[in-house]
Structure formats: C-alpha cells, structure tokens
Design an enzyme around this catalytic site. Structure first.
Site, PDB file in Angstrom:
ATOM      1  N   ARG A 188       2.199 -10.034   6.157  1.00 50.97           N
ATOM      2  CA  ARG A 188       3.461  -9.457   5.691  1.00 50.97           C
ATOM      3  C   ARG A 188       4.317  -8.852   6.797  1.00 50.97           C
ATOM      4  O   ARG A 188       5.523  -9.065   6.821  1.00 50.97           O
ATOM      5  CB  ARG A 188       3.169  -8.351   4.670  1.00 50.97           C
ATOM      6  CG  ARG A 188       2.574  -8.880   3.406  1.00 50.97           C
ATOM      7  CD  ARG A 188       2.243  -7.751   2.481  1.00 50.97           C
ATOM      8  NE  ARG A 188       1.674  -8.292   1.248  1.00 50.97           N
ATOM      9  CZ  ARG A 188       1.242  -7.547   0.240  1.00 50.97           C
ATOM     10  NH1 ARG A 188       1.312  -6.233   0.320  1.00 50.97           N
ATOM     11  NH2 ARG A 188       0.751  -8.096  -0.841  1.00 50.97           N
ATOM     12  N   GLU A 207      -2.439   5.837  -4.182  1.00 53.40           N
ATOM     13  CA  GLU A 207      -1.426   5.686  -3.136  1.00 53.40           C
ATOM     14  C   GLU A 207      -0.974   7.039  -2.587  1.00 53.40           C
ATOM     15  O   GLU A 207      -0.445   7.118  -1.476  1.00 53.40           O
ATOM     16  CB  GLU A 207      -0.223   4.890  -3.680  1.00 53.40           C
ATOM     17  CG  GLU A 207       0.708   4.402  -2.588  1.00 53.40           C
ATOM     18  CD  GLU A 207       1.822   3.473  -3.076  1.00 53.40           C
ATOM     19  OE1 GLU A 207       1.680   2.881  -4.173  1.00 53.40           O
ATOM     20  OE2 GLU A 207       2.832   3.356  -2.364  1.00 53.40           O
TER      21      GLU A 207
HETATM   22  C1  LIG Z   1       6.112  -4.685  -7.340  1.00 58.78           C
HETATM   23  C2  LIG Z   1       4.776  -4.259  -6.830  1.00 58.78           C
HETATM   24  C3  LIG Z   1       3.703  -5.143  -6.852  1.00 58.78           C
HETATM   25  C4  LIG Z   1       2.459  -4.757  -6.395  1.00 58.78           C
HETATM   26  N1  LIG Z   1       1.430  -5.661  -6.433  1.00 58.78           N
HETATM   27  C5  LIG Z   1       0.210  -5.279  -6.012  1.00 58.78           C
HETATM   28  C6  LIG Z   1      -0.885  -6.183  -6.087  1.00 58.78           C
HETATM   29  O1  LIG Z   1      -0.754  -7.330  -6.520  1.00 58.78           O
HETATM   30  N2  LIG Z   1      -2.096  -5.768  -5.673  1.00 58.78           N
HETATM   31  C7  LIG Z   1      -2.302  -4.506  -5.196  1.00 58.78           C
HETATM   32  O2  LIG Z   1      -3.435  -4.170  -4.869  1.00 58.78           O
HETATM   33  N3  LIG Z   1      -1.275  -3.619  -5.134  1.00 58.78           N
HETATM   34  C8  LIG Z   1      -0.032  -3.981  -5.521  1.00 58.78           C
HETATM   35  N4  LIG Z   1       1.000  -3.078  -5.443  1.00 58.78           N
HETATM   36  C9  LIG Z   1       0.741  -1.679  -5.037  1.00 58.78           C
HETATM   37  C10 LIG Z   1       0.108  -0.890  -6.200  1.00 58.78           C
HETATM   38  O3  LIG Z   1       0.705  -1.272  -7.405  1.00 58.78           O
HETATM   39  C11 LIG Z   1       0.259   0.620  -6.083  1.00 58.78           C
HETATM   40  O4  LIG Z   1      -0.057   1.033  -4.809  1.00 58.78           O
HETATM   41  C12 LIG Z   1      -0.678   1.340  -7.037  1.00 58.78           C
HETATM   42  O5  LIG Z   1      -0.521   0.837  -8.324  1.00 58.78           O
HETATM   43  C13 LIG Z   1      -0.478   2.830  -7.031  1.00 58.78           C
HETATM   44  O6  LIG Z   1      -1.273   3.400  -8.033  1.00 58.78           O
HETATM   45  P1  LIG Z   1      -1.390   4.957  -8.218  1.00 58.78           P
HETATM   46  O7  LIG Z   1      -2.305   5.182  -9.370  1.00 58.78           O
HETATM   47  O8  LIG Z   1      -1.756   5.588  -6.936  1.00 58.78           O
HETATM   48  O9  LIG Z   1       0.065   5.465  -8.557  1.00 58.78           O
HETATM   49  P2  LIG Z   1       1.134   5.031  -9.680  1.00 58.78           P
HETATM   50  O10 LIG Z   1       0.675   3.898 -10.494  1.00 58.78           O
HETATM   51  O11 LIG Z   1       2.429   4.960  -8.993  1.00 58.78           O
HETATM   52  O12 LIG Z   1       1.134   6.262 -10.656  1.00 58.78           O
HETATM   53  C14 LIG Z   1       1.779   7.480 -10.353  1.00 58.78           C
HETATM   54  C15 LIG Z   1       1.640   8.400 -11.531  1.00 58.78           C
HETATM   55  O13 LIG Z   1       2.020   9.702 -11.158  1.00 58.78           O
HETATM   56  C16 LIG Z   1       2.925  10.240 -12.094  1.00 58.78           C
HETATM   57  N5  LIG Z   1       3.746  11.199 -11.384  1.00 58.78           N
HETATM   58  C17 LIG Z   1       4.352  11.046 -10.187  1.00 58.78           C
HETATM   59  N6  LIG Z   1       4.953  12.190  -9.820  1.00 58.78           N
HETATM   60  C18 LIG Z   1       4.716  13.085 -10.804  1.00 58.78           C
HETATM   61  C19 LIG Z   1       5.060  14.456 -10.992  1.00 58.78           C
HETATM   62  N7  LIG Z   1       5.744  15.143 -10.096  1.00 58.78           N
HETATM   63  N8  LIG Z   1       4.666  15.048 -12.153  1.00 58.78           N
HETATM   64  C20 LIG Z   1       3.951  14.359 -13.095  1.00 58.78           C
HETATM   65  N9  LIG Z   1       3.579  13.084 -12.931  1.00 58.78           N
HETATM   66  C21 LIG Z   1       3.960  12.459 -11.803  1.00 58.78           C
HETATM   67  C22 LIG Z   1       3.640   9.065 -12.676  1.00 58.78           C
HETATM   68  O14 LIG Z   1       4.148   9.389 -13.951  1.00 58.78           O
HETATM   69  C23 LIG Z   1       2.504   8.050 -12.735  1.00 58.78           C
HETATM   70  O15 LIG Z   1       1.760   8.261 -13.915  1.00 58.78           O
HETATM   71  C24 LIG Z   1       2.269  -3.449  -5.898  1.00 58.78           C
HETATM   72  C25 LIG Z   1       3.338  -2.561  -5.852  1.00 58.78           C
HETATM   73  C26 LIG Z   1       4.594  -2.967  -6.278  1.00 58.78           C
HETATM   74  C27 LIG Z   1       5.735  -2.032  -6.111  1.00 58.78           C
END
Ligand SMILES: Cc1cc2nc3c(=O)[nH]c(=O)nc-3n(C[C@H](O)[C@H](O)[C@H](O)COP(=O)(O)OP(=O)(O)OC[C@H]3O[C@@H](n4cnc5c(N)ncnc54)[C@H](O)[C@@H]3O)c2cc1C
Ligand code: SF4
Ligand code: FES
Lengths: 247, 645
Positions: free
Chosen positions: B341, B436
């Site tokens: 990438r 993340e």
């Molecule tokens: C378009 C796209 C495609 C992707 N495809 C892939 C893939 O194919 N394979 C892969 O491995 N990764 C992929 N990624 C990356 C991956 O999706 C993310 O890194 C991952 O899902 C993050 O998960 P998370 O649980 O850390 O956070 P998130 O799923 O972002 O969840 C964040 C949570 O925190 C909450 N939140 C945030 N701030 C606050 C606050 N202040 N107060 C209360 N709640 C809050 C939100 O409501 C949410 O519930 C992709 C990303 C994108 C953008």
C-alpha cells in the site's frame, strides 16, 4: 443544479413538527443526498438557523445509521440503495423533494429526521444470537457448513438494521428484520440448539416493542437496501409454527 | 531550531512483557496473572468506551466472565461502530491451505510489514491468538466464505504470499462485528452489560493516580453525567478523520484518547498514518468522505496514467496503448500492480505531482480492467468484482466495464495511538486501551486484514486476562460523585461546552475541519519534509486560535446538537494534528506510513535509519510535548530492507 427540499422539522419528541421549505442552489450532481443536506446545513448555520439533524456515519451503505423518507419512499427512489449512497444525479434540476423521518410508532422521532431504533437492539437481546462462550470454541473446521447454506446465511446476515422495512410497512411491522436474523442463524448448524426458542422469543419481543403485525404487503422488501427477500418471512413463520407445536 | 517543538524525556520500557522464548511468553504471562474468584467478579466494574470489534468483544467477554460492564458508543446502536465497514478480511495463521503458513510466518510478515517499528512480543502473541479468533467467530455464527466441501475458504491479501485471509464476501467487518454485537446483546439481556448508546465520553476521571471513570454527555438530552468504576477500557478507534477526508466513518474521532492523553496517558507514534492506494477520488468541494475500493481489485486491474501531460484531459479510450505509462509495472517489474500500500500510494502521488493525473483536479490514476475483460470475459470479471463495480458506478456515475476506474490514495487507518504495555495498560494505571485506539501491534505500516485481527485478539483473548490481573487487586476504594477530582472533570466538560456555544463567530465547524484536513494532507500526508512540517505546525496553531474565536456552534447544549458534537471533536483534532506534525518532524527517517522526503534512496525508495530510530516515540502532553523513547529490540526477525523491485 437547483432544487427545493421540504424537510420535516421537529425540535424534540414533544414538538408537533412541520414541513419547512428550503432552496438548495448549485448542487453538484455528484454529491450524495447527505452531502446535499450538509451543504444546506452549512448555509443554515451561517444564516443563524438551526441545521437539520439527521443520522449517518459510514456513508458507505453498510452501518445502517442513515435513513429518511424521500418523496415518500424509504431511502429514496433508487432500488437497493441506502440514503448515503443515493446521489443527486438521480434528481432533476428544479425538482421539489420531500424529506421526512421514518414513521413508525416503535421508532419515536428524536429530532427532525433522527428516530430512535433501540427496539431493534432489544429484539436481538431476546434471542438474536448463538450462545457461544468466549475463549474455548472448537476448531472452526470441526463443523463443516455446506456452501449453499453458508451463502444463504450470509445473504440473510447482510441486513444492516436500518429500519427502512418498518418505515415502509403500512403496519409498521419489523418482520423482515427479525426474519433476516432468524434465517441467518437458523441456516447454520451452530444455530440449531436455540432455533426454537430464538424465533419465539424474538417474535414476542417484537410485539412488546409495538411493531405491527405482518400481513404480507411486501413493501418492506421493495425498499430494503440489502435486498432481503420476502421468502425469509415465510421461513420465519414455518420455524415459528414448528416451535409452537413442540411446546 | 526544530528542537524547540519538543523536549526529550526519560526513556520508557514495557515492563509487563515477559522475556525468554517468544513462543511461551504469552502463556507465561497468563499463568503469572492473578485470578479473580468468580464470586468476587460481580463486585468489580469496568467501563468500556467503544463497541467496535475491540470494545464489543471485550465487553462481551468480560461480562460473560462475570464482571459488571458498562458500555458506551456515540452511535444509536453498538452494531454501527466503524468496524462494520471493513471489507477485505481477517488474517489467521490456521494454515488450512497447507501452503507453509504458521504462527511464526504471520509473526514474521507482520513485523517486516510494519517496517520493524513494532514490538516482537506483541506481534507474536497476535499471531498466536489469531487461530482462536476464527474458531470463536465461527461458533458465533459468522458466515465466512466456504468451499464446496463445507470448509472455510481463504484468500491471499495485502501483499502476502500465503492464503491466510478469512472473509465474508466484501463485508467481513460487518459480519465479525455482528458476532461481537450479538454476544454483547446477549449479555445486555442477561443484565451483565449496561449499554449507553448515543453517549459520548468527554473526559477521563483520575483519582489517586488511577483511572476511575469517565464523564459522558447524553447526546439526546445533553445531560452531563459521571460514571465511576474499577477500571476503564478505551476502544474508541482511530483518528484518521483528522484529515477530514478519509475512508473512516464520519463520526470517527480522537476525543476519548485525546482527553486521556491530556490527563497523562502517553500517545505513541502519532505520525504513522496508513494511506490506502485504491480509493475513489474526490469529486468536488461538497465531498464529505472518501470510499475505499477493495485492494483485491489490484489482482486484475492495471494501473496507468498518460505518458504526456497534454493527454490527461482526453477520454481514456483516445489514448493509444503506446502513450500509456503503466508505471507500477515499469518501476516494480516483479510485484507490478501488487506492490504494498505505501509504495502504490506514493507512486500515484508522484505521477500526479508530475501533472499526469486524470479526472477532476488531476488527482487520479486509472485502474483499468480492459485487459482482464478481454482475457477472462466480462462475466468472469463481474463474478469476481461485480459488487465493487456497482459501488463505483453508483458513486461516480461511470461504468467501469466501459471506461477505466479512477482511483487515488486516501487516509485509511492510523497505526499510532495511546501507548500501552504488553498488558494493554496505558501509562495511567487502570486505563486499558484496545483496538485501533492503541498503538501496539502494527509498527509503521499495517498489512491488510490485520486490524480486525488485532481488535478481536485484544478484546476476546488478551484484555480479559490482563485486566483481570489488575482487577484482582480491587475492588478499589469507593469514590463519591462529589469527590473533587470527579467534580473537576465534570466542570471541565461543562465549561468547554459553554465556551464552544458562546463564541458565536462567523465560521462553521466543518470549515475549520476541512482547513485542518488540507494542512494535514499537504504537509503530513503521503510525503513529509522538515520545511513542510514546520510550516504546518505554524498553520495549525493559527487555525486553532481562530477556531476558539470564530467558530459558530448553533443551538444549545441541552438537546441533540450534532454541531456541538463535531465542534468538540474538531477542537481535539486541532491539538492532535500539531502533535502528529511534531512526531513526523522529529522522525528524520522514512518508515512505512511515514515518508520523509529527506530520507530516501537514490532511486526514490524509503530509507529507514535503524541505528537512530528503532524506537517507539511516546509523547507526554504539555505546552511543549515531551518525547519518551521505548527502544525496540529484534531478536527473532532481523531488520532488513524492504524491496519490491
Ligand atoms: C473502509 C475501511 C475498510 C477496512 N477494511 C479492513 C479489512 O478488510 N481488514 C482489516 O483488518 N481492517 C480493515 N479496516 C480497519 C479496521 O476496520 C479498523 O481498524 C477496526 O475496525 C477498528 O476497530 P475498533 O474496535 O478499534 O474501533 P471502531 O470500530 O472504530 O469502534 C470505535 C467505537 O468507539 C466509539 N467511540 C469513539 N469515540 C467515542 C467517545 N468519545 N465516546 C463514546 N464512544 C466513542 C464508537 O461509537 C465505536 O463504537 C478498514 C477500515 C476502513 C476505514
Ligand atoms: S431488512 Fe432491509 S430494510 Fe429492514 S432493517 Fe434490514 S436492511 Fe434495513
Ligand atoms: S451512513 Fe452508514 S449506511 Fe448510510
């Protein structure tokens, strides 16, 4: 292009609400419907008006958060499309477009175009899961799943929980949503042990939430952005009958 | 002179990580962790902010273990967390293909892919538990793609040579998230999780040096409340939206992490941004976000631009074969269109900078399927990529079967985040960070299909053990909501909201966000220079000052007020943006998602400086940020140069 939108404005759940007309000038046909509202909101803010509240997050047609009635149709005129994926090129210069929130007694309006769909979560709480304890699952290959079953389960699992089906249904029924979840889990071997209790409990929860009954109108599947088919409701009814017989 | 942007602090170390043979580190850590008697668990409470793959899996697992969990998200339902948008897939070292995959190989690929800026111990553990993730998800009913024999299908993805990616059509994130969400809803139904949707965390509460709670705003009523517990878990996702345009969901933000950072949690490697090469280009000033086209398209699509600038305005079909520059195939003959990438993204930027870009503003390159269509037939291409072609057509109004797609790189993921130790605990005791939102496992670059893996590894398998170890010393002393620290945190939130509402200037929140995004993209995007970054820091400081005097936030705090929500988030982005630039400035090397123009090989490739920069940069908040370095050691995978020529 220039258009006019007539938007439902309701400051809070107790407000009666009304349609208000706005002119939107010089909008690009490449803008999405939500981007058109963004542009309008920027103007409203600078003019000292209250911007229009609407729900959205991914803007990619997958989170299920957006949704509004556009000219009386849930998610607007394009088939199998969420509001965030609808683009202005599908409208004409000079069009007058009506924009309203989902209307269903189980989805109370929060503000303007934002409604409360918490009832969907509570239907899932009643049984829309597989009881699988974390940390100790058997090897994934221990239970083969025939490809057609896995594909069919996947199709049902694509429901994004947007609520368009409910908004489109003259009875305000959530049957398509519930049927999709029941089919997803019921088509997989892992979902069998709870198959009977799941369908009964979810339907019960659905009634308690104040959703209407399903009379097979089929409006739901017409507006569903994920093309969840009506046949799944038939499947759910079968499952329900079988489960009740065993009781 | 650049020194004055930061101060050097003491080095730090990850004291929670066991040493000894890497294969047994995690088992030994688990064994040494203290246990909590099941009967005592219900007396212990945990707050989990975020319901994506990381937070959802953590909340479900902790609740099932018997702890009292309270969960928060800003969307209307936990099922809508940004994880839902992930398309491509999730890696796991199952070796179901018998193609030579193993835990060690996944570990090796990940350390190398991260350009040797990740911790070996963490990455090894990630590869180890990856195997259990798939089992867990299948048991929950996640409908992964299957083969005719009924076994799970795999594909290769993101520059790896083995097929270790599990997927559910182009909607893997959605299906994995539904699994975690359903597990959560079950626990909500059982009364083990209390869920607060449409609630935003706006401050962290620290009492006696420990994280003890959060201040939240009910986004519907505007009510500000405090929630207190024995420990706090942040699972609030990444901060790519600092660039305004990105592939992230609109609501993604840094607020939860930033508030914790301001209260003492170190922020690590903020400058590491992943830029994805295959996004649909911007179409005009109304653009609110960018859409990713799955990387799998590069398996069959050929990337090109016109050789001559004069041809850029012509329709693609009018440009003769001999006048096209298939630049990836030309520069990287052995990997061609399949280079990783960071390489593909930068190459696209370079040809556009030369004035050879196509489409609006010259910011685009062609991804052409004409060859694939004539070789495989339209039907075969449709079967493979039909849904992506349709999505493209929907957004652009162009038919990719007839004219080549246009793509351009866009911000996609952030490898930086709050610093955590091996236990996923931040520098504030009792504050754990997963998914993340933490910095831990990807180094300077993330391989495809690895973020989902990390989120679920953290939530289902790591945190439940390491957090239990912390909770075993609890319950911690009960805190009254009238405690001065609690009141102070709540007051901070109230005052900030009042301030935002009272400025009543003449610029909208979005206009500031867009301007910040331009600065970040221009100077802290695909390519960074000392000069550019120094300039950006000045611009951001100016913009921040302007924000606090000219922003106009309509409405009141006692209602659903989406502009107020945005204003708070943009205010935090305006601070984070500066730290990102400072971090990028201090790192005078190129590594993964951080390309410093001053540090490149004679033929324009990234040049790392392992002797000087083999460390995690962990920043302490302050008027002038303080840099703490955590040295990285490589015992098992020796740093080498990445080459794709
Ligand atoms: C378009 C796209 C495609 C992707 N495809 C892939 C893939 O194919 N394979 C892969 O491995 N990764 C992929 N990624 C990356 C991956 O999706 C993310 O890194 C991952 O899902 C993050 O998960 P998370 O649980 O850390 O956070 P998130 O799923 O972002 O969840 C964040 C949570 O925190 C909450 N939140 C945030 N701030 C606050 C606050 N202040 N107060 C209360 N709640 C809050 C939100 O409501 C949410 O519930 C992709 C990303 C994108 C953008
Ligand atoms: S069934 Fe279709 S319309 Fe109904 S919630 Fe699911 S995706 Fe939306
Ligand atoms: S905003 Fe996510 S589906 Fe429309």
């Amino acid at each position: 292009m220039d258009i006019q939108v007539r938007v439902w404005r309701q400051s809070d759940p107790s407000d009666k609400g009304r349609m208000v007309t706005y002119d939107v000038k010089d909008i690009s046909p490449d803008a999405s419907f939500l981007e058109m509202l963004d542009v309008l909101n920027e103007k409203l803010i600078l003019d000292g008006d209250d911007p229009i509240a609407f729900d959205h997050d991914c803007r990619e047609g997958i989170c299920g958060m957006c949704g509004m009635m556009i000219n009386g149709v849930a998610h607007g005129p394009e088939r199998a499309t969420t509001t965030c994926q609808l683009h202005m090129r599908h409208f004409n210069d000079g069009d007058v477009i009506d924009v309203e929130p989902w209307r269903a007694s189980a989805f109370p309006v929060v503000k303007d175009l934002v409604v409360n769909r918490g009832a969907f979560d509570r239907i899932i709480q009643a049984g829309g899961y597989i009881t699988a304890p974390t940390g100790t699952a058997p090897d994934a290959h221990a239970t083969p799943v025939p490809k057609p079953d896995a594909d069919a389960a996947f199709e049902a699992a694509t429901c994004i929980g947007c609520g368009a089906c409910v908004a489109a249904c003259p009875n305000g029924s959530s049957m398509l949503f519930t049927a999709a979840k029941v089919a997803h889990l019921g088509l997989l071997p892992q979902g069998q042990p709870e198959r009977d209790s799941r369908v009964v409990d979810m339907l019960e929860a659905q009634d308690e939430e104040g959703f209407g009954g399903c009379t097979n109108m089929g409006e739901c599947t017409t507006v569903c952005p994920k093309g969840i088919p009506l046949t799944l409701i038939g499947r759910l009814n079968n499952d329900y009958r079988k489960a009740m017989k065993k009781r | 002179m650049t020194e004055s942007f930061w101060k050097d602090g003491d080095p730090i170390a990850d004291t929670a990580a066991p040493d000894g043979p890497i294969e047994t580190r995690w088992d030994r850590r688990k064994f040494s962790a203290k246990l909590v008697n099941p009967a005592n668990r219900r007396k212990l409470s945990v707050i989990v902010v975020g319901t994506g793959l990381a937070g959802g899996s953590a909340a479900a697992t902790l609740a099932e273990a018997g702890y009292k969990v309270r969960s928060y998200c800003y969307q209307d339902s936990p099922r809508r967390a940004h994880s839902i948008a992930a398309q491509g897939g999730i890696n796991a070292a199952k070796n179901y293909r018998n193609d030579g995959d193993s835990i060690h190989r996944l570990f090796y690929d990940t350390v190398k892919g991260g350009d040797f800026r990740a911790r070996e111990s963490n990455v090894y553990r990630l590869a180890q538990v990856s195997v259990n993730i798939i089992d867990q998800c299948v048991a929950q009913g996640v409908p992964f793609a299957r083969e005719y024999g009924g076994l799970l299908d795999n594909r290769s993805f993101g520059g790896t040579q083995v097929s270790r990616t599990f997927y559910a059509r182009g909607q893997t994130g959605q299906q994995l998230l539904l699994g975690a969400y359903q597990a959560m809803e079950r626990q909500i139904g059982l009364g083990n999780i209390e869920m607060f949707a449409r609630h935003e965390m706006l401050e962290l509460v620290i009492v006696d040096g420990k994280a003890r709670g959060i201040v939240v705003r009910d986004m519907v009523t505007g009510e500000i409340t405090t929630d207190l517990a024995d420990a706090v878990v942040l699972a609030s996702g990444g901060y790519g939206n600092v660039f305004f345009l990105s592939t992230n969901a609109k609501g993604c933000n840094v607020t939860a992490s930033w508030r914790a950072h301001r209260k003492g949690a170190l922020f690590a490697n903020p400058c590491y941004t992943q830029i994805h090469p295959t996004c649909i280009p911007e179409s005009g000033s109304h653009q609110s976000k960018l859409t990713l086209m799955s990387e799998s398209l590069r398996n069959d699509g050929r990337v090109w631009v016109p050789k001559r600038r004069e041809d850029c305005g012509k329709p693609a079909g009018d440009i003769a074969e001999g006048d096209r520059d298939y630049y990836l195939e030309r520069i990287y003959p052995s990997f061609g269109n399949l280079v990783p990438r960071d390489i593909a993204s930068r190459a696209a930027k370079n040809v556009c900078d030369e004035g050879r870009g196509v489409g609006p503003g010259g910011l685009g390159v062609y991804l052409d399927f004409a060859d694939a269509i004539s070789r495989l037939g339209r039907d075969a291409v449709e079967a493979k990529y039909g849904n992506l072609f349709e999505m493209y057509q929907r957004i652009t109004g162009e038919d990719p079967y007839e004219v080549p797609m246009r793509i351009y790189p866009a911000v996609h993921y952030t490898m930086g985040g709050l610093w955590v130790d091996y236990d996923l605990q931040s520098t504030i005791p009792g504050l754990f960070v997963v998914g993340e939102a933490n910095f831990s496992d990807h180094g300077a670059n993330r391989l495809g299909a690895s973020a989902l893996m990390q989120g679920l590894a953290d939530g289902y398998f790591v945190l439940p053990h390491t957090l239990a170890n912390y909770l075993a010393s609890g319950p911690y002393e009960k805190i009254s909501p009238d405690h001065e620290e609690v009141v102070a945190a709540r007051t901070q939130v109230e005052e900030r909201i009042q301030k935002l509402l009272s400025i009543n200037g003449d610029r909208t929140v979005d206009s500031f966000h867009r301007e910040l995004g331009h600065i970040m993209w221009e100077y802290c995007g695909m390519e960074r220079t000392e000069e550019g970054l120094t300039k950006a820091i000045g611009l951001i400081r100016g913009l921040r000052e302007e924000f606090w005097t000219r922003v106009k936030v309509p409405g009141t705090g006692e209602q659903l007020n989406q502009n107020l929500e945005k204003a708070g988030r943009v205010a935090d982005f305006l601070e984070l943006g500066e730290l990102m630039c400072i971090d990028a400035l201090h790192r005078a090397e190129s590594a993964g998602g951080h390309f410093r123009a001053e540090s490149q090989t004679p033929d324009g490739e990234a040049l790392r400086h392992d002797d000087e920069f083999s460390y995690v940069a962990a920043w302490e908040y302050g008027e002038t940020p303080t840099l703490h370095k955590e040295k990285l050691d490589f015992e098992y995978v020796h740093p080498s140069t990445r080459s794709y020529k």
